[in-house]
Structure formats: structure tokens, C-alpha cells
Scaffold this active site. Structure first.
Site, PDB file in Angstrom:
ATOM      1  N   LYS A 236      -1.222  -5.682  75.539  1.00  0.00           N
ATOM      2  CA  LYS A 236      -0.099  -5.077  74.825  1.00  0.00           C
ATOM      3  C   LYS A 236       0.447  -3.879  75.592  1.00  0.00           C
ATOM      4  CE  LYS A 236      -0.147  -4.877  70.316  1.00  0.00           C
ATOM      5  NZ  LYS A 236      -0.422  -4.484  68.907  1.00  0.00           N
TER       6      LYS A 236
ATOM      7  N   GLU B 121     -10.287  -3.695  81.634  1.00  0.00           N
ATOM      8  CA  GLU B 121     -10.858  -4.940  82.140  1.00  0.00           C
ATOM      9  C   GLU B 121      -9.766  -5.927  82.548  1.00  0.00           C
ATOM     10  OE1 GLU B 121     -13.597  -3.470  78.750  1.00  0.00           O
ATOM     11  OE2 GLU B 121     -11.444  -3.579  79.180  1.00  0.00           O
TER      12      GLU B 121
ATOM     13  N   GLY C 242      -4.480  -7.122  67.749  1.00  0.00           N
ATOM     14  CA  GLY C 242      -4.946  -8.061  68.776  1.00  0.00           C
ATOM     15  C   GLY C 242      -5.722  -9.232  68.227  1.00  0.00           C
ATOM     16  N   ARG C 243      -6.621  -8.987  67.297  1.00  0.00           N
ATOM     17  CA  ARG C 243      -7.468 -10.066  66.794  1.00  0.00           C
ATOM     18  C   ARG C 243      -6.742 -10.989  65.822  1.00  0.00           C
ATOM     19  NH1 ARG C 243      -9.037  -5.115  65.419  1.00  0.00           N
ATOM     20  NH2 ARG C 243      -9.136  -4.461  63.226  1.00  0.00           N
TER      21      ARG C 243
ATOM     22  N   GLU D 162     -15.004  -6.260  63.936  1.00  0.00           N
ATOM     23  CA  GLU D 162     -14.084  -5.222  64.376  1.00  0.00           C
ATOM     24  C   GLU D 162     -13.165  -4.798  63.234  1.00  0.00           C
ATOM     25  OE1 GLU D 162     -12.671  -4.953  68.643  1.00  0.00           O
ATOM     26  OE2 GLU D 162     -10.799  -5.503  67.668  1.00  0.00           O
TER      27      GLU D 162
ATOM     28  N   HIS E  49     -32.144 -26.032  66.869  1.00  0.00           N
ATOM     29  CA  HIS E  49     -33.255 -25.889  67.816  1.00  0.00           C
ATOM     30  C   HIS E  49     -33.271 -24.505  68.444  1.00  0.00           C
ATOM     31  CE1 HIS E  49     -34.365 -30.200  67.773  1.00  0.00           C
ATOM     32  NE2 HIS E  49     -33.103 -30.338  67.411  1.00  0.00           N
TER      33      HIS E  49
ATOM     34  N   LYS F  50     -15.166   3.413  75.890  1.00  0.00           N
ATOM     35  CA  LYS F  50     -14.141   3.289  76.926  1.00  0.00           C
ATOM     36  C   LYS F  50     -13.798   4.650  77.524  1.00  0.00           C
ATOM     37  CE  LYS F  50     -11.729  -0.783  75.078  1.00  0.00           C
ATOM     38  NZ  LYS F  50     -10.434  -1.272  74.571  1.00  0.00           N
TER      39      LYS F  50
END
Length: 523
Positions: A203, A209, A263-264, A349, A380, A490
Site C-alpha cells: 500500500k 520485506e 490488508g488482511r 491480527e 498424523h 519493525k
């Protein structure tokens, strides 16, 4: 105003819990329970028959939702009010998939025309790339898409591409999110730069990253095709035209975002460009229409028969009244293997908060830990803990009814295992000869069943969980749409990269720890 735990509705639920019978008694004494506990919406069904709840439980939970003014908050969100109070923003991911042209206003401006315009740009671009009209710097058509983003710019698109893989053709879509260079380099070593298009999703176009990976990808590309190739091999989804231009991406190759979409919750916007490139715009639109159908149900269905609301209320019951600290997400579909990771961000979040909307520390639990994997692999792995561990962890089982691979033996085994695991968790086995073979049971499960895993039903499934998260945030009186806790680490990392001196004892300790890591890493 009374705090949440002091409300009469909360206290009534506590008393009801203490008087409730065991799961087996509650479930098995009602011969119509499977029917009575199911809500269906156009090929998606939610069944809560295996929860330790009665009709009275649901009624009391609905009264709690009413006391917290859920319907009022729902209207405020859908109408564009700034329900994200800490950031003074509207929350309008629902507008991104609205099928009608009914106005949705933010600060008095209808945002629907903007959404339609960006969607049209996406459709034209997707058609150009998929048809081969968009050429790379050497004249070759694009064969590979590399989505570079992190968090909501990665998890949703990554899940969608995997879940809807049967609808993909022509283009291979890859993802790079981690600052660990292996994530990106493992993809780059197997593709041809002349046939690769990078979609950089950020954005602000400042996400560390994402920019780190984008710069590495740029260097890889320009080393082989030259600087001028950037404009033909990079597009951006961003709001920062100045930074994207500085990177070498022209304005025509930048798709905008809006601050009223977190964002999510952003898969439905141009953040989903890589998905549209992979499966085609028609299928992307079908995914949006499925989400829109769930939006309409969430908006109009009575609370007691409202699928996202019921899913949220069951979660409140398990978290706050039954003491469950976690929720297992168990999709019995390999194509939904990324769903637990996607829901980790969406739920943890959003609702991993300990401060209320009015700035007070809460005195009750909020979001549980979300974890999971696809069945039958999870059986398993951690199902031993689910069945016989010391905690009682509820689970969401997600199954696909249609055998779209025409493999009936596999499909029968898959669904049989899903049903058996859910019932074993609920009923247990108290007749075993040895103590270690005893299953206590009393573990609740929600069954979510899709007729088929196609774009429409996939969109419905994600919107179901989005509205669940919103509903729980309202009941817990927290803001589900900010994420201040993400930023501290951050900021500390940036301080190490551009040191300004230790401002506190903890800063000094951090610098020493970082230095030690560097010494250990030297060859």
C-alpha cells in the site's frame, strides 16, 4: 456503562454453562439435531450439532450480541462509517465485491465508481497478459507471475491461487514474501526473466520485506534485460505513485488501493491481481460474487440464523465460557492447505487485542490461537493432542462434498475420516480397558461443508470468516481493523539497521544481541 463481564447477558451465560449437561447428552437426546443445527446458503452449510450447546445457549448468546449492539455496528460498517476508530477509517471490503451500483459513501463521496474503474483496468490488463498481447522486453509473452508482498498482500492471494488451481491456465503464479532470500531465489532460479511479470503489492510501497524482495528481483531482471525492462516486467498495487515511479514502474502500471480496506481484508481489491492473472477475470469476479452473497446473508439474516454470527457466537462460547485457548482449522482438502495460515492473520491480527475501543484494558479473553493443517495429514500430526491432551480445543472441520477429481475411493476416505474425527472428539470412548486408551470426548466441532470448491463457494467461505471476525470484535468491544502490535518489532529492526544510539537499557541489550548474532554468523 457496565463492562462486558458485568452485563446480565454475560452472567446468564455463566449460569447456563454451569447447569449444562455433557456433550453426549446434549447431542444424542435430539433425533433432529443435525437438521436443527444447520444453516445453509446456496451450496455452503454450517452445522454446529457437535457443539455443547442447546437452543437456550444460542438464545442467550444472541441476547449478548444484541446487548453489544451488533446489528447497529454492522450497519455502520456496511454504510461506510469510520468504525476503525483508532485510525479514523471506514471499513469497506464489502464494497469491493458489491454487485449493485447502490452508492456507498466515505466522507460524502461514493466509492463505487472508483471500484468499478479499477476493476475495469484489472480486467483489461489481465486480458492483455493472458492473451499474449502484453510482451516482455524481448518480445516474449508472459508465462510466469511472481507476487511480491507480505501479510495480507501475500496470504490471501496465495491461498486463492492454490484453492482455485483447477481454474488456472496459461500462467504460473509464484509467491515471495519472506525476507529470507531463499524464498525469492528458489523461484527465480527456475524461471526466465523474459517471460516473467512481477506484481509488487504494498500500500505504501515502503514495506521492508516487500521492498527488499522487489529490489532483489529488479537486480535479477536488469542484470539480464537492462534497466528499461523494468517497465514491462513490473506492476505495482500501491497508493504511492512517487515511490513506484522511482522504482521504474510507470503510473499506467500502478493499480490503486484505498485506506478504507485493511490488508488482511484486501484480496477482493487489486491486491488480488495475481489471482485474476492466474484464474482469469471471470473466475475472479465469481469469487467476488460468492463473497457478496455472504455479505447479503450477513446483512439480512436474523442473528439466530445468521451463518457468520453463529460461527462467531460459538467461538465466544468456547473462548469465554468453556475456556478454550485455541481453535483448530481442519480443511479436508489439500487445496485449502493454506487456509489455517490465512485465518491466523485474519483472526489473530484483527482480534489479538487486550485494549477495548475506549482505551481500557479488558478483563476477559479475546482471540484464541489459530492453528491447523489439512486432513488427513493433521490426523498424523496433532490430533493426538486434540483427542487426549489436557485442554479441550474446538475445531472447524471444512469439507468439500463434490469429488471433482473423479476419485471416489479417495473422496470417500476423506469424508469418512472427517466425520469420524469430529464425532470422536465429541463423544470419546470411556469403555477402553486401559487408561491410556480412554478418550474423554467433550471436544466441540463446527462442520462447514461446501458443495464444491469453485470460485463462488471459495469467496463465500472467506467472507464467512471475515464477518465472524467483525462480529467477535464487536462483542469483545475491540477494534478489529488496526494492528499497532505489529509495528514495535519493525521499528526496533529499523533501529538496528540505522543505529542512532541506545535510548534505553532494552535498546542496548538489543544492540548487543544483534552484534552477537553477527559474530556467530561469521565464517
Amino acid at each position: 456503562m457496565a463492562g462486558l463481564t458485568q452485563l446480565p447477558e454475560w452472567q446468564n451465560l455463566l449460569r447456563h454453562r454451569d447447569a449444562l449437561k455433557s456433550s453426549a447428552d446434549v447431542i444424542l437426546n435430539d433425533p433432529q439435531r443435525l437438521d436443527n443445527c444447520e444453516i445453509a446458503l446456496d451450496g455452503l452449510r454450517l452445522n454446529y450439532a457437535l457443539h455443547q450447546v442447546t437452543p437456550e445457549t444460542i438464545s442467550l448468546l444472541v441476547k449478548l450480541a444484541e446487548a453489544q449492539k451488533l446489528a447497529e455496528w454492522r450497519s455502520r460498517m456496511l454504510n461506510g462509517e469510520k468504525v476503525n476508530s483508532t485510525e479514523s477509517r471506514a471499513v469497506l471490503h464489502t464494497a469491493l465485491r458489491q454487485t449493485s451500483d447502490a452508492p456507498v459513501k466515505v466522507d460524502g463521496k461514493d466509492v463505487i465508481p472508483e471500484i468499478r474503474a479499477v476493476r475495469k483496468r484489472m480486467a483489461d490488463f489481465v486480458e492483455n497478459v493472458r492473451s499474449g498481447q502484453w510482451k516482455g522486453a524481448t518480445g516474449k509473452s508472459i508465462r510466469h507471475i511472481v507476487n511480491i508482498g507480505i501479510g495480507g498482500s501475500d496470504l490471501g492471494p496465495r491461498l486463492a491461487v492454490q484453492a482455485l488451481a483447477p481454474y488456472a491456465s496459461k500462467l504460473q503464479v509464484h509467491f515471495a514474501a519472506n525476507a529470507d532470500a531463499f524464498d525469492l531465489l528458489a523461484t527465480l532460479k527456475n524461471i526466465d526473466p523474459a517471460e516473467t511479470l512481477f506484481v509488487v503489492v504494498s500500500k505504501t510501497f515502503t514495506t521492508q520485506e516487500t521492498l527488499l524482495n522487489a529490489q532483489t528481483a529488479r537486480q535479477w531482471l536488469t542484470a539480464k534485460l537492462g534497466d528499461k525492462a523494468v517497465a514491462q516486467h513490473f506492476v505495482a498495487v500501491s497508493t504511492n505513485a512517487a515511490e513506484t515511479a522511482k522504482f521504474g514502474i510507470p503510473a499506467a502500471n500502478m493499480f490503486p488501493m484505498w485506506d478504507w480496506v485493511g490488508g488482511r481484508f484486501s484480496l477482493w481489491s487489486a491486491v488480488g491481481l495475481s489471482v485474476a492473472l492466474g484464474i482469469g477475470m471471470e473466475n475472479f469476479d465469481a469469487m467476488l460474487s460468492g463473497a457478496a452473497a455472504m455479505d447479503e446473508h450477513f446483512k439480512n439474516a436474523p442473528l439466530a440464523r445468521n451463518m457468520p454470527v453463529l460461527l462467531a457466537l460459538l467461538g465466544i462460547w468456547q473462548r469465554n465460557f468453556m475456556g478454550a485457548g485455541a481453535l483448530a482449522i481442519l480443511p479436508y482438502s489439500e487445496r485449502l492447505r493454506e487456509l489455517p495460515r490465512y485465518l491466523q492473520q485474519l483472526e489473530m491480527e484483527s482480534n489479538g487485542k487486550s485494549v477495548s475501543r475506549d482505551g481500557k484494558t479488558v478483563d476477559y479473553e479475546t482471540a484464541p490461537a489459530i492453528f491447523g493443517d489439512c486432513g488427513t495429514i493433521s490426523q498424523h500430526s496433532f490430533h493426538q493432542w486434540l483427542h487426549q491432551g489436557t485442554g479441550k480445543i474446538p475445531a472447524d472441520f471444512i469439507g468439500i462434498m463434490e469429488d471433482d477429481l473423479n476419485q471416489p475411493t479417495h473422496h470417500r476416505a476423506l469424508l469418512a475420516n472427517m466425520a469420524a474425527q469430529a464425532c470422536a472428539l465429541a463423544f470419546g470412548n470411556s469403555q477402553a480397558a486401559a487408561p491410556q486408551d480412554m478418550y474423554v470426548g467433550e471436544r466441540s466441532s463446527t462442520l462447514i461443508m461446501l458443495d464444491r470448491l469453485d470460485p463462488k463457494h471459495f469467496g463465500m467461505l472467506l467472507a464467512l470468516y471475515e464477518h465472524k471476525v467483525f462480529t467477535q470484535g464487536i462483542l469483545w468491544n475491540i477494534n478489529s481493523f488496526d494492528q499497532p502490535g505489529v509495528d514495535l518489532g519493525k521499528k526496533m529492526a529499523r533501529g538496528l539497521e540505522a543505529p542512532t544510539g541506545a535510548a534505553s537499557p532494552s535498546d542496548g541489550f538489543l544492540a548487543s544481541l544483534h552484534a552477537r548474532m553477527g559474530q556467530i554468523g561469521k565464517k
